[in-house]
Design an enzyme around this catalytic site. Structure first.
Site, PDB file in Angstrom:
ATOM      1  N   ASN A  71      88.216  36.982  -0.325  1.00 17.55           N
ATOM      2  CA  ASN A  71      88.229  38.148   0.562  1.00 17.55           C
ATOM      3  C   ASN A  71      88.455  37.763   2.026  1.00 17.55           C
ATOM      4  O   ASN A  71      88.924  38.574   2.821  1.00 17.55           O
ATOM      5  CB  ASN A  71      86.947  38.966   0.398  1.00 17.55           C
ATOM      6  CG  ASN A  71      86.951  39.729  -0.918  1.00 17.55           C
ATOM      7  OD1 ASN A  71      88.017  40.016  -1.466  1.00 17.55           O
ATOM      8  ND2 ASN A  71      85.774  40.052  -1.432  1.00 17.55           N
TER       9      ASN A  71
ATOM     10  N   HIS B   2      80.854  35.429  -7.525  1.00 16.59           N
ATOM     11  CA  HIS B   2      81.757  36.504  -7.129  1.00 16.59           C
ATOM     12  C   HIS B   2      82.880  36.647  -8.145  1.00 16.59           C
ATOM     13  O   HIS B   2      83.733  35.778  -8.262  1.00 16.59           O
ATOM     14  CB  HIS B   2      82.320  36.222  -5.718  1.00 16.59           C
ATOM     15  CG  HIS B   2      83.164  37.331  -5.198  1.00 16.59           C
ATOM     16  ND1 HIS B   2      84.210  37.134  -4.325  1.00 16.59           N
ATOM     17  CD2 HIS B   2      83.128  38.675  -5.419  1.00 16.59           C
ATOM     18  CE1 HIS B   2      84.768  38.291  -4.039  1.00 16.59           C
ATOM     19  NE2 HIS B   2      84.140  39.244  -4.699  1.00 16.59           N
TER      20      HIS B   2
ATOM     21  N   SER C  73      80.936  41.213  -2.509  1.00 19.96           N
ATOM     22  CA  SER C  73      82.242  40.963  -1.892  1.00 19.96           C
ATOM     23  C   SER C  73      82.104  40.174  -0.603  1.00 19.96           C
ATOM     24  O   SER C  73      82.982  39.407  -0.247  1.00 19.96           O
ATOM     25  CB  SER C  73      82.941  42.282  -1.575  1.00 19.96           C
ATOM     26  OG  SER C  73      83.144  43.012  -2.737  1.00 19.96           O
TER      27      SER C  73
ATOM     28  N   GLU D 274      84.219  32.768  -8.052  1.00 17.89           N
ATOM     29  CA  GLU D 274      83.747  32.006  -6.901  1.00 17.89           C
ATOM     30  C   GLU D 274      82.247  31.769  -7.068  1.00 17.89           C
ATOM     31  O   GLU D 274      81.483  32.725  -7.235  1.00 17.89           O
ATOM     32  CB  GLU D 274      84.001  32.767  -5.593  1.00 17.89           C
ATOM     33  CG  GLU D 274      85.468  32.843  -5.222  1.00 17.89           C
ATOM     34  CD  GLU D 274      85.695  33.557  -3.888  1.00 17.89           C
ATOM     35  OE1 GLU D 274      86.476  33.053  -3.075  1.00 17.89           O
ATOM     36  OE2 GLU D 274      85.111  34.638  -3.667  1.00 17.89           O
TER      37      GLU D 274
HETATM   38  N1  3HC Z   1      89.941  46.110 -17.831  1.00 15.71           N
HETATM   39  C1  3HC Z   1      90.261  45.234 -18.807  1.00 15.71           C
HETATM   40  N2  3HC Z   1      91.523  44.860 -19.077  1.00 15.71           N
HETATM   41  C2  3HC Z   1      92.494  45.412 -18.357  1.00 15.71           C
HETATM   42  C3  3HC Z   1      92.238  46.342 -17.335  1.00 15.71           C
HETATM   43  C4  3HC Z   1      90.903  46.693 -17.087  1.00 15.71           C
HETATM   44  N3  3HC Z   1      90.550  47.544 -16.123  1.00 15.71           N
HETATM   45  N4  3HC Z   1      93.412  46.709 -16.798  1.00 15.71           N
HETATM   46  C5  3HC Z   1      94.363  46.035 -17.449  1.00 15.71           C
HETATM   47  N5  3HC Z   1      93.813  45.254 -18.381  1.00 15.71           N
HETATM   48  C6  3HC Z   1      94.507  44.318 -19.273  1.00 15.71           C
HETATM   49  C7  3HC Z   1      95.424  45.066 -20.224  1.00 15.71           C
HETATM   50  O1  3HC Z   1      94.759  45.404 -21.417  1.00 15.71           O
HETATM   51  C8  3HC Z   1      96.522  44.055 -20.471  1.00 15.71           C
HETATM   52  O2  3HC Z   1      96.115  43.128 -21.463  1.00 15.71           O
HETATM   53  P1  3HC Z   1      97.196  42.416 -22.413  1.00 15.71           P
HETATM   54  O3  3HC Z   1      98.084  41.612 -21.513  1.00 15.71           O
HETATM   55  O4  3HC Z   1      96.357  41.563 -23.289  1.00 15.71           O
HETATM   56  O5  3HC Z   1      97.928  43.489 -23.092  1.00 15.71           O
HETATM   57  C9  3HC Z   1      96.618  43.290 -19.163  1.00 15.71           C
HETATM   58  O6  3HC Z   1      95.374  43.505 -18.484  1.00 15.71           O
HETATM   59  C10 3HC Z   1      97.754  43.790 -18.305  1.00 15.71           C
HETATM   60  O7  3HC Z   1      97.540  45.166 -18.103  1.00 15.71           O
HETATM   61  P2  3HC Z   1      98.701  46.251 -18.000  1.00 15.71           P
HETATM   62  O8  3HC Z   1      99.933  45.748 -18.711  1.00 15.71           O
HETATM   63  O9  3HC Z   1      98.157  47.581 -18.381  1.00 15.71           O
HETATM   64  O10 3HC Z   1      98.953  46.404 -16.456  1.00 15.71           O
HETATM   65  P3  3HC Z   1      99.365  45.342 -15.418  1.00 15.71           P
HETATM   66  O11 3HC Z   1     100.274  44.319 -15.973  1.00 15.71           O
HETATM   67  O12 3HC Z   1      99.772  46.140 -14.256  1.00 15.71           O
HETATM   68  O13 3HC Z   1      97.996  44.595 -15.057  1.00 15.71           O
HETATM   69  C11 3HC Z   1      96.175  44.340 -13.618  1.00 15.71           C
HETATM   70  C12 3HC Z   1      96.895  45.278 -14.574  1.00 15.71           C
HETATM   71  C13 3HC Z   1      95.675  43.138 -14.390  1.00 15.71           C
HETATM   72  C14 3HC Z   1      94.999  45.115 -13.060  1.00 15.71           C
HETATM   73  C15 3HC Z   1      97.189  43.873 -12.520  1.00 15.71           C
HETATM   74  O14 3HC Z   1      97.778  45.004 -11.928  1.00 15.71           O
HETATM   75  C16 3HC Z   1      96.559  43.020 -11.455  1.00 15.71           C
HETATM   76  O15 3HC Z   1      96.340  41.836 -11.650  1.00 15.71           O
HETATM   77  N6  3HC Z   1      96.266  43.646 -10.275  1.00 15.71           N
HETATM   78  C17 3HC Z   1      95.662  42.954  -9.163  1.00 15.71           C
HETATM   79  C18 3HC Z   1      94.166  42.972  -9.382  1.00 15.71           C
HETATM   80  C19 3HC Z   1      93.455  42.226  -8.300  1.00 15.71           C
HETATM   81  O16 3HC Z   1      94.014  41.732  -7.339  1.00 15.71           O
HETATM   82  N7  3HC Z   1      92.138  42.154  -8.472  1.00 15.71           N
HETATM   83  C20 3HC Z   1      91.283  41.530  -7.478  1.00 15.71           C
HETATM   84  C21 3HC Z   1      90.797  42.584  -6.541  1.00 15.71           C
HETATM   85  S1  3HC Z   1      89.764  41.900  -5.280  1.00 15.71           S
HETATM   86  C22 3HC Z   1      88.246  41.843  -5.993  1.00 15.71           C
HETATM   87  O17 3HC Z   1      88.007  42.269  -7.100  1.00 15.71           O
HETATM   88  C23 3HC Z   1      87.169  41.238  -5.154  1.00 15.71           C
HETATM   89  C24 3HC Z   1      86.198  42.265  -4.675  1.00 15.71           C
HETATM   90  O18 3HC Z   1      85.171  41.592  -3.963  1.00 15.71           O
HETATM   91  C25 3HC Z   1      86.814  43.310  -3.771  1.00 15.71           C
END
Ligand code: 3HC
Length: 291
Positions: free
Chosen positions: A188, A138, A117, A150
């Site tokens: 980040n 990343h 991260s 990234e």
């Molecule tokens: N693993 C795999 N697939 C997943 C999943 C998981 N953990 N969670 C959800 N999905 C898939 C679902 O199967 C669904 O697929 P489909 O469209 O083909 O049916 C799709 O994603 C949408 O899921 P849901 O309908 O259940 O739920 P949401 O629409 O709320 O989406 C989410 C879930 C994709 C996690 C969405 O809430 C999101 O984009 N959240 C923000 C995530 C984010 O910002 N991530 C970056 C974090 S920062 C980071 O990682 C960097 C690090 O360094 C800290």
């Protein structure tokens, strides 16, 4: 270099997703875990994700993809890998230990990549004997869903190593951005101040945890509010980011607010521990931090 044989070291939240998308792209994948129990859990997690995709008509054969993945607890098995991606916990010493142990085993042309991260890429590269072949890759959580990768060029990375990372990213279907080896890279660097400021706003009475989340979802179209996102990423990881980025930039935008520090001290690390800003014992989760 065209990569056909990739390894993922550490197969937790990020690592299992990296292994999964790599196998889906047709690559031969080796996953390394510390114990046979952890390895079995990781492979089961990947199988479940592949089965789910197949049952929803998004994958022809989970079995074909699964067959591209092998697992091991022995780093000696890494010797034929062209690209090795480290995705262990966000603890610098753990990452350095991994690199020290695998470097002597790898072939002369293997490209090494850290999924971190915020830790310095060159700082990790320097414990290996191959700083020019070392880059950052990343990924974002959940890896199978988030489009971005990234690719981080350190001060010593060769053009070949960077191109290998970019080609790999394209091959697994990610959008690539080239980011500098500065703490937090691009995403980040922008995301952490937003999350820190959400906690500061909460602490100074701008709204409840739920209201701030509702506001940013409905008002900005973000898929998750900042507190849901903080719990999703893991508060220990976020706290580590604040420490690394505060040290690098000496800018108050990256300083850990007291509530974040206390939650981490309490072991309330977000979704993975069952409690963070929300308590996940109830459905839907209830805010667990109040002013
Ligand atoms: N693993 C795999 N697939 C997943 C999943 C998981 N953990 N969670 C959800 N999905 C898939 C679902 O199967 C669904 O697929 P489909 O469209 O083909 O049916 C799709 O994603 C949408 O899921 P849901 O309908 O259940 O739920 P949401 O629409 O709320 O989406 C989410 C879930 C994709 C996690 C969405 O809430 C999101 O984009 N959240 C923000 C995530 C984010 O910002 N991530 C970056 C974090 S920062 C980071 O990682 C960097 C690090 O360094 C800290």
């Amino acid at each position: 270099m065209d990569v056909d044989r990739v390894a993922v070291i550490g197969c937790g939240t990020m690592g299992h997703g990296i292994a999964q998308v790599s196998a889906q792209a047709g690559l031969n994948v080796l996953v390394i875990e510390q114990s046979t129990e952890a390895l079995a859990r990781a492979l089961e997690r990947i199988e479940k994700a592949l089965d789910r995709l197949q049952s929803r008509g998004k994958l022809d054969s989970a079995a074909v993809v699964r067959d591209r993945i092998t697992g091991s607890t022995d780093v000696a098995t890494l010797s034929d890998r062209q690209l090795v991606i480290e995705a262990v916990d966000e603890h610098l010493e753990t990452k350095l230990d991994v690199w020290r142990s695998v470097d002597p085993v790898l072939g002369p042309n293997t490209v090494c990549a850290t999924n971190t991260s915020s830790f310095s890429v060159i700082g990790q590269a320097m414990v290996t004997g191959r700083a020019e072949q070392f880059i950052g890759l990343h990924f974002f959580n959940p890896v199978a869903v988030m489009n971005l990768l990234e690719v981080i060029r350190s001060i010593a990375s060769s053009d070949t190593a960077v191109a290998t990372g970019q080609d790999f990213g394209r091959r697994i279907g990610k959008d690539i951005v080239l980011a500098p080896d500065r703490a937090g890279f691009i995403v980040n660097r922008l995301l952490l101040p937003y999350c820190v400021d959400a906690i500061n706003a909460f602490e100074s009475g701008f709204g409840s945890i739920e209201d701030i989340d509702t506001a940013m979802r409905g008002g900005c179209g973000y898929p998750m509010g900042p507190f849901t996102l903080l719990d999703f990423v893991g508060l220990d990881t976020v706290f580590t980011m604040t420490e690394v980025m505060w040290t690098e930039y000496a800018d108050a935008r990256f300083a850990a607010p007291p509530t974040l520090r206390k939650l981490v001290e309490a072991g309330f690390l977000g979704r993975k521990s069952g409690r963070g800003f929300y308590d996940y014992a109830s459905d839907p989760p209830r805010a667990a931090v109040h002013r």
